[in-house]
Enzyme design. Structure first.
Site, PDB file in Angstrom:
ATOM      1  CG  ASP A  53       3.665  -9.472  -5.059  1.00 17.63           C
ATOM      2  OD1 ASP A  53       3.758  -8.504  -4.277  1.00 17.63           O
ATOM      3  OD2 ASP A  53       4.627  -9.902  -5.727  1.00 17.63           O
ATOM      4  CE1 TYR A  80      -3.483  -2.253  -0.689  1.00 21.03           C
ATOM      5  CE2 TYR A  80      -4.207  -2.030   1.569  1.00 21.03           C
ATOM      6  CZ  TYR A  80      -4.382  -2.546   0.298  1.00 21.03           C
ATOM      7  OH  TYR A  80      -5.463  -3.351   0.022  1.00 21.03           O
ATOM      8  NE  ARG A  81       3.965   0.102  -4.100  1.00 18.75           N
ATOM      9  CZ  ARG A  81       4.799  -0.889  -4.347  1.00 18.75           C
ATOM     10  NH1 ARG A  81       5.675  -1.250  -3.416  1.00 18.75           N
ATOM     11  NH2 ARG A  81       4.782  -1.525  -5.482  1.00 18.75           N
TER      12      ARG A  81
END
Length: 428
Positions: free
Chosen positions: A306, A64-65
């Protein structure tokens, strides 16, 4: 509020059956036929005739960065994308900036997840400080702070001694250790699978040996330590064979396969197209078949996306320069249903088990993976009858880095409920 879901084909307790579901205060309180005839006062009714009603899907591997890379994805957009794909529980990897490698950083991400997440988000802590593969994090403190599991995903643990000590700690605190399997010394700058297609495209190849050799090491270490070792995104036939051997020896191993490795092989890459660049890469047709066979015989436990969003600029140009990664939350179920269930390769019940019940069971997610009275009303509703097209403008993720855009498929998500609340509903 009481909500009644009527006339759907419900997957429950291993069977598909036409039953109604009654929801109250975020929980399932009853399943049965013709519940509307009982005179129960409900505030909302949904007629789901002809729709599949399934436990919310569970994905143990998403990115989710946030914090650090919100130009790629945020917790909000990533979790909305998950809901769009029918997922109600996801497990977010720790390759963030800063890395959740101590209690304060882990708690910061957990607060963000709770605030902005459209679905249930379980947060990984890192195995090593800054994910550098050297000094271990404080497993005990991170467990008590609510870490879901430990992973350095995006990087393999290069030193056997570090991995051995990490496994001992994870086993001591009864926590899963989830590994990105990759020996960096065997990569040689590769950007796609080493083989005929890489030569045809004049691109440097990635050896399958970089995965299978490290997996062999890890499985022996897991045998010695007793840890719950989970292998991420298997991609080679050798890896499947190694896990099959390990399970025959009663080693406590689970593993996952990503949808793209089931759906595509390197021979399907049409040109030097960075949307086909992911790590591990698309392997040979022989590897692809081994992964499918491994799912069917129980060697591979589950499917995990992924989901790895990147910006448009990061996926421009040649594979030699573009980022590794492919999105998957919004496409996984529909593509797998279309390519495997409709063709008679998988049963629908098997696909739902691999994408909901099994990951919930293996990772002890007690409120996920099943539709039962008393459980959270985490529910996905799919349209299996009508064909639709995967379109960029329909994605809720910031990332559009998938080669499947433009594909026609079945199994579109119609509605997703989390704790009895609608978090996604298809627009008419």
């Amino acid at each position: 509020m009481r909500i009644l879901l009527e006339n759907g084909l419900v997957y429950q307790a291993g069977r598909l059956q036409k039953v109604d579901i009654l929801i109250s205060e975020g929980k399932i309180i009853a399943l049965g036929k013709n519940l509307s005839q009982l005179g129960i006062d409900v505030q909302k009714k949904f007629d789901l005739t002809g729709k599949l009603v399934a436990p919310g899907l569970v994905d143990v591997h998403v990115h989710y960065r946030e914090p650090g890379f919100t130009y790629k994805e945020t917790i909000k957009t990533g979790s909305q994308a998950a809901a769009h794909g029918g997922f109600t529980t996801v497990c977010a990897m720790p390759n963030l900036d800063p890395v959740p490698d101590n209690v304060a950083r882990l708690q910061d991400v957990q607060k963000r997840n709770a605030k902005d997440g459209a679905v249930h988000i379980k947060q990984y802590a890192s195995i090593t400080q800054k994910r550098q593969g050297e000094k271990l994090t404080d497993f005990e403190a991170l467990k008590h702070a609510g870490a879901f599991a430990f992973s350095d995903d995006g990087s393999g643990i290069q030193e056997a001694g570090t991995m051995y000590l990490a496994m001992k700690k994870a086993a001591e605190y009864d926590m899963p250790l989830v590994e990105h399997i990759e020996d960096n010394s065997l990569l040689f700058g590769g950007v796609m699978n080493a083989g005929r297609r890489a030569k045809e495209l004049n691109l440097p190849g990635m050896l399958g040996l970089s995965e299978s050799s490290q997996l062999a090491r890890d499985l022996i270490l897991a045998q010695q330590t007793g840890v719950h070792y989970h292998a991420c995104h298997l991609s080679t036939k050798e890896s499947v064979e190694l896990v099959r051997w390990a399970k025959s020896k009663k080693i406590n191993v689970t593993c996952e396969v990503a949808p793209h490795h089931l759906l595509l092989a390197d021979a399907d890459i049409p040109c030097d197209d960075s949307f086909y660049k992911m790590n591990p890469p698309l392997r040979s047709k022989e590897d692809q078949k081994a992964l499918i066979d491994g799912l069917l015989d129980g060697t591979i436990d589950m499917i995990a996306t992924d989901h790895a969003p990147h910006s448009e600029d990061e996926k421009k140009g040649s594979m030699c320069h573009a980022a590794f990664g492919i999105t998957g939350s919004e496409t996984a179920f529909a593509l797998l249903y279309t390519h495997f269930v409709k063709k008679g390769i998988f049963k629908l019940e098997q696909l739902l088990e691999w994408m909901s019940a099994v990951p919930a069971q293996k990772f002890r997610l007690e409120n996920a993976g099943a539709l039962l009275p008393g459980k959270n009303a985490d529910i996905a509703v799919f349209n299996l009858k009508d064909e639709f097209e995967l379109k960029n403008e329909d994605y809720l993720s910031k990332g559009t880095n998938t080669p499947f855009t433009g594909t026609k498929a079945y199994g579109e998500t119609e509605m997703t409920f989390v704790d009895g609340e609608i978090v996604y509903q298809k627009e008419d």
